[in-house]
Design a protein around this motif. Structure first.
Motif, short mmCIF file in Angstrom:
data_model
loop_
_atom_site.label_atom_id
_atom_site.label_comp_id
_atom_site.label_asym_id
_atom_site.label_seq_id
_atom_site.Cartn_x
_atom_site.Cartn_y
_atom_site.Cartn_z
N VAL A 139 -1.60 4.22 0.31
CA VAL A 139 -0.59 3.17 0.43
C VAL A 139 -0.18 3.13 1.89
O VAL A 139 0.40 4.07 2.42
CB VAL A 139 0.64 3.45 -0.47
N ASN A 140 -0.55 2.03 2.56
CA ASN A 140 -0.27 1.86 3.98
C ASN A 140 1.10 1.23 4.16
O ASN A 140 1.77 0.86 3.20
CB ASN A 140 -1.36 0.99 4.60
N GLN A 141 1.50 1.08 5.40
CA GLN A 141 2.78 0.47 5.71
C GLN A 141 2.85 -0.91 5.06
O GLN A 141 1.91 -1.69 5.12
CB GLN A 141 2.94 0.35 7.22
N GLY A 142 3.94 -1.21 4.41
CA GLY A 142 4.13 -2.49 3.74
C GLY A 142 3.63 -2.49 2.30
O GLY A 142 3.73 -3.50 1.62
N GLY A 143 3.06 -1.37 1.84
CA GLY A 143 2.61 -1.28 0.45
C GLY A 143 1.17 -1.66 0.21
O GLY A 143 0.69 -1.62 -0.91
N GLU A 144 0.44 -2.03 1.25
CA GLU A 144 -0.96 -2.40 1.09
C GLU A 144 -1.78 -1.19 0.65
O GLU A 144 -1.72 -0.12 1.26
CB GLU A 144 -1.51 -2.93 2.41
N MET A 145 -2.56 -1.34 -0.42
CA MET A 145 -3.42 -0.26 -0.92
C MET A 145 -4.83 -0.44 -0.40
O MET A 145 -5.41 -1.52 -0.48
CB MET A 145 -3.44 -0.24 -2.45
N THR A 146 -5.39 0.65 0.17
CA THR A 146 -6.76 0.65 0.66
C THR A 146 -7.42 1.97 0.31
O THR A 146 -6.75 2.96 0.03
CB THR A 146 -6.82 0.45 2.19
N LEU A 147 -8.75 1.98 0.36
CA LEU A 147 -9.49 3.21 0.04
C LEU A 147 -9.28 4.27 1.12
O LEU A 147 -9.20 5.45 0.84
CB LEU A 147 -10.97 2.88 -0.13
N GLU A 148 -9.21 3.82 2.38
CA GLU A 148 -8.98 4.73 3.50
C GLU A 148 -7.68 4.34 4.19
O GLU A 148 -7.35 3.15 4.24
CB GLU A 148 -10.13 4.64 4.51
N PRO A 149 -6.95 5.29 4.75
CA PRO A 149 -5.70 4.94 5.41
C PRO A 149 -5.95 4.08 6.65
O PRO A 149 -6.92 4.28 7.36
CB PRO A 149 -5.10 6.30 5.79
N LYS A 150 -5.08 3.10 6.88
CA LYS A 150 -5.22 2.21 8.03
C LYS A 150 -4.91 2.93 9.34
O LYS A 150 -5.36 2.52 10.39
CB LYS A 150 -4.27 1.01 7.89
#
Length: 121
Positions: A88-99
């Motif tokens: 879970v990156n800044q702002g709540g965006e979910m990705t497989l790898e951290p931004k």
């Protein structure tokens, strides 16, 4: 401010791409079965359960893909459940790898092909 998750990428990342591939196959099979049995309906459903992992910025996504497809003398049903860990990156965006993941040391295998060729000359 929240940043929405890229839904196309999200589904491609679930279960290493297997979920999206399986969904495509099931949707085609369901459409064909519904066409062959016009008085019956097919049903395809996706359930997503998001739960926190520890105290960090990771979540577990439990994804359940279920279908019920009509046949000539009844129906066929199956449920498939798997799990994928997402960041879970800044702002709540979910990705497989951290931004915010840094390229540690700048390994050559991570450089674009053109840049590697220029370095080799």
């Amino acid at each position: 401010m929240s940043k929405p998750t890229d839904v196309s990428r999200f589904f491609e990342d679930l279960d290493g791409g297997v979920l999206a591939e399986r969904l495509g196959t099931i949707l085609s099979h369901a459409a064909g079965a519904a066409t062959n049995n016009p008085t019956k309906k097919a049903k395809v459903s996706i359930d997503l359960i998001v739960s926190n992992i520890g105290k960090g910025s990771q979540v577990a996504i439990i994804h359940k893909l279920a279908f019920k497809i009509p046949t000539e003398h009844g129906d066929q049903a199956e449920t498939h459940t798997t799990e994928t860990v997402m960041y879970v990156n800044q702002g709540g965006e979910m990705t497989l790898e951290p931004k915010n993941q840094l390229d540690m040391i700048g390994h050559a295998h991570r450089k674009p092909t053109q840049q590697r060729q220029e370095n080799d000359q």
